[in-house]
Design a protein around this motif. Structure first.
Motif, PDB file in Angstrom:
ATOM      1  N   ILE A   1      -7.179 -22.709 -45.518  1.00  0.00           N
ATOM      2  CA  ILE A   1      -8.368 -23.773 -46.013  1.00  0.00           C
ATOM      3  C   ILE A   1      -7.835 -25.084 -46.634  1.00  0.00           C
ATOM      4  O   ILE A   1      -8.249 -26.110 -46.372  1.00  0.00           O
ATOM      5  CB  ILE A   1      -9.364 -23.026 -46.664  1.00  0.00           C
ATOM      6  N   LEU A   2      -6.969 -24.944 -47.619  1.00  0.00           N
ATOM      7  CA  LEU A   2      -6.273 -25.808 -48.154  1.00  0.00           C
ATOM      8  C   LEU A   2      -5.494 -26.472 -47.101  1.00  0.00           C
ATOM      9  O   LEU A   2      -5.401 -27.974 -47.156  1.00  0.00           O
ATOM     10  CB  LEU A   2      -5.390 -25.418 -49.397  1.00  0.00           C
TER      11      LEU A   2
ATOM     12  N   VAL B   1      -1.938 -29.525 -34.932  1.00  0.00           N
ATOM     13  CA  VAL B   1      -1.145 -28.730 -34.270  1.00  0.00           C
ATOM     14  C   VAL B   1      -0.797 -27.315 -35.167  1.00  0.00           C
ATOM     15  O   VAL B   1       0.006 -27.488 -36.128  1.00  0.00           O
ATOM     16  CB  VAL B   1       0.032 -29.363 -33.567  1.00  0.00           C
ATOM     17  N   VAL B   2      -1.262 -26.207 -34.639  1.00  0.00           N
ATOM     18  CA  VAL B   2      -0.889 -25.109 -35.288  1.00  0.00           C
ATOM     19  C   VAL B   2       0.579 -24.541 -34.994  1.00  0.00           C
ATOM     20  O   VAL B   2       0.870 -24.320 -33.746  1.00  0.00           O
ATOM     21  CB  VAL B   2      -1.626 -24.031 -34.973  1.00  0.00           C
ATOM     22  N   ILE B   3       1.229 -24.116 -36.008  1.00  0.00           N
ATOM     23  CA  ILE B   3       2.690 -23.643 -35.535  1.00  0.00           C
ATOM     24  C   ILE B   3       2.687 -22.442 -36.168  1.00  0.00           C
ATOM     25  O   ILE B   3       3.286 -22.446 -37.444  1.00  0.00           O
ATOM     26  CB  ILE B   3       3.725 -24.872 -36.037  1.00  0.00           C
ATOM     27  N   GLY B   4       2.527 -21.400 -35.631  1.00  0.00           N
ATOM     28  CA  GLY B   4       2.805 -19.987 -36.227  1.00  0.00           C
ATOM     29  C   GLY B   4       1.876 -19.393 -37.214  1.00  0.00           C
ATOM     30  O   GLY B   4       2.417 -18.639 -38.162  1.00  0.00           O
ATOM     31  N   LEU B   5       0.788 -19.785 -37.404  1.00  0.00           N
ATOM     32  CA  LEU B   5      -0.120 -19.153 -38.605  1.00  0.00           C
ATOM     33  C   LEU B   5      -0.437 -17.878 -38.133  1.00  0.00           C
ATOM     34  O   LEU B   5      -0.603 -17.633 -37.012  1.00  0.00           O
ATOM     35  CB  LEU B   5      -1.386 -20.067 -38.583  1.00  0.00           C
ATOM     36  N   CYS B   6      -0.827 -16.876 -39.092  1.00  0.00           N
ATOM     37  CA  CYS B   6      -0.926 -15.525 -38.981  1.00  0.00           C
ATOM     38  C   CYS B   6      -2.329 -15.582 -38.136  1.00  0.00           C
ATOM     39  O   CYS B   6      -3.265 -16.328 -38.447  1.00  0.00           O
ATOM     40  CB  CYS B   6      -1.000 -14.991 -40.235  1.00  0.00           C
ATOM     41  N   VAL B   7      -2.596 -14.313 -37.740  1.00  0.00           N
ATOM     42  CA  VAL B   7      -3.733 -13.787 -37.266  1.00  0.00           C
ATOM     43  C   VAL B   7      -4.850 -13.957 -38.167  1.00  0.00           C
ATOM     44  O   VAL B   7      -4.553 -13.470 -39.213  1.00  0.00           O
ATOM     45  CB  VAL B   7      -3.718 -12.651 -36.500  1.00  0.00           C
ATOM     46  N   GLY B   8      -6.034 -14.732 -38.231  1.00  0.00           N
ATOM     47  CA  GLY B   8      -6.908 -14.810 -39.062  1.00  0.00           C
ATOM     48  C   GLY B   8      -6.898 -16.064 -39.912  1.00  0.00           C
ATOM     49  O   GLY B   8      -7.847 -16.655 -40.125  1.00  0.00           O
ATOM     50  N   HIS B   9      -5.630 -16.199 -40.367  1.00  0.00           N
ATOM     51  CA  HIS B   9      -5.284 -17.651 -40.997  1.00  0.00           C
ATOM     52  C   HIS B   9      -5.492 -18.725 -40.130  1.00  0.00           C
ATOM     53  O   HIS B   9      -5.973 -19.920 -40.566  1.00  0.00           O
ATOM     54  CB  HIS B   9      -3.898 -17.465 -41.551  1.00  0.00           C
ATOM     55  N   ASP B  10      -5.094 -18.439 -38.675  1.00  0.00           N
ATOM     56  CA  ASP B  10      -5.210 -19.649 -37.809  1.00  0.00           C
ATOM     57  C   ASP B  10      -6.831 -19.847 -37.704  1.00  0.00           C
ATOM     58  O   ASP B  10      -7.300 -20.924 -37.291  1.00  0.00           O
ATOM     59  CB  ASP B  10      -4.503 -19.230 -36.325  1.00  0.00           C
ATOM     60  N   SER B  11      -7.592 -18.747 -37.643  1.00  0.00           N
ATOM     61  CA  SER B  11      -9.122 -18.743 -37.417  1.00  0.00           C
ATOM     62  C   SER B  11      -9.724 -19.669 -38.589  1.00  0.00           C
ATOM     63  O   SER B  11     -10.480 -20.443 -38.343  1.00  0.00           O
ATOM     64  CB  SER B  11      -9.688 -17.374 -37.454  1.00  0.00           C
ATOM     65  N   LEU B  12      -9.455 -19.405 -39.980  1.00  0.00           N
ATOM     66  CA  LEU B  12      -9.675 -20.055 -41.001  1.00  0.00           C
ATOM     67  C   LEU B  12      -9.362 -21.679 -40.726  1.00  0.00           C
ATOM     68  O   LEU B  12     -10.168 -22.515 -40.978  1.00  0.00           O
ATOM     69  CB  LEU B  12      -9.276 -19.547 -42.380  1.00  0.00           C
TER      70      LEU B  12
END
Length: 224
Positions: A156-157, A171-182
């Motif tokens: 979120i931050l 661009v998302v680079i490797g965020l954890c499952v769920g963290h990417d969702s947030l």
């Protein structure tokens, strides 16, 4: 959850025709292209969406840019190059990078590539804020290394920081499952993914699907 014989809930993964893709066969009786959902004909949605994407707003620009990249560069460009091409075609000038701490070196390389291609960027690492996991109710035994300081991921931050920089594309680079969702939920800019995290397969989650009948056959075992 629909079973194989639940005719009311058959969907695309039950299909072997794929006439929506080829348009040279007959649609199966349960096809989502032709059925009605809750009494509402899908055909009406198809026409409404088609008119929407014939316009000039952001959705239409994105849809056309995506289709152009697929058609013009099919099998020719890497995902990195496709993202750059996409950014250029939608007029994105500043790229946000939401990276996992474990892939910070990959994020640095991507940032250098963006710079080389004339695109501005701003990055935020997942551990930004340095808040220990216990402060949001995580138990010590639930940490990767119990008994040690361990910062939580803070998607979120990350999103708020990139929002504050008025990025045009994140661009998302490797965020954890769920963290990417947030992150996606709170990002004001459009989001695409460069790397999907999978620590076991070297960030190639499709490998578990390709080997589901061999090395990963446990995935197909019924839940006990």
């Amino acid at each position: 959850m629909s079973g194989k014989n639940d005719k009311e809930n058959l969907s695309c993964t039950h299909c072997s025709v794929y006439n929506c893709r080829t348009r040279d066969k007959q649609f199966p009786g349960f096809c989502l292209t032709t059925k009605a959902v809750d009494g509402h004909p899908v055909a009406e949605d198809i026409e409404e969406i088609k008119r929407h994407l014939q316009g000039d707003d952001q959705d239409a620009v994105i849809a056309r840019a995506s289709a152009q990249i697929e058609g013009l560069f099919y099998g020719k460009l890497s995902r990195v190059e496709e993202i750059i091409e996409f950014a250029n075609r939608i007029g994105a000038k500043k790229i946000g990078i939401a990276t996992c701490a474990g892939l910070i070196e990959e994020a640095k390389i991507f940032a250098a590539i963006l710079e080389a291609k004339g695109l501005a960027y701003y990055s935020a690492i997942c551990k930004v804020g340095a808040v220990d996991k216990t402060e949001i109710g995580i138990l010590e035994e639930e940490k990767v290394r119990p008994g040690n300081p361990e910062s939580m991921c803070n998607p979120i931050l990350q999103a708020r920081l990139l929002n504050s920089q008025n990025t045009d594309l994140n661009v998302v680079i490797g965020l954890c499952v769920g963290h990417d969702s947030l992150f996606i939920k709170y990002s004001q800019a459009l989001v695409t993914t460069l790397i999907t995290k999978d620590r076991i397969t070297g960030h190639n989650p499709a490998a578990a699907l390709y080997t589901a009948h061999s090395y990963y056959k446990r995935l197909l075992q019924p839940k006990k």
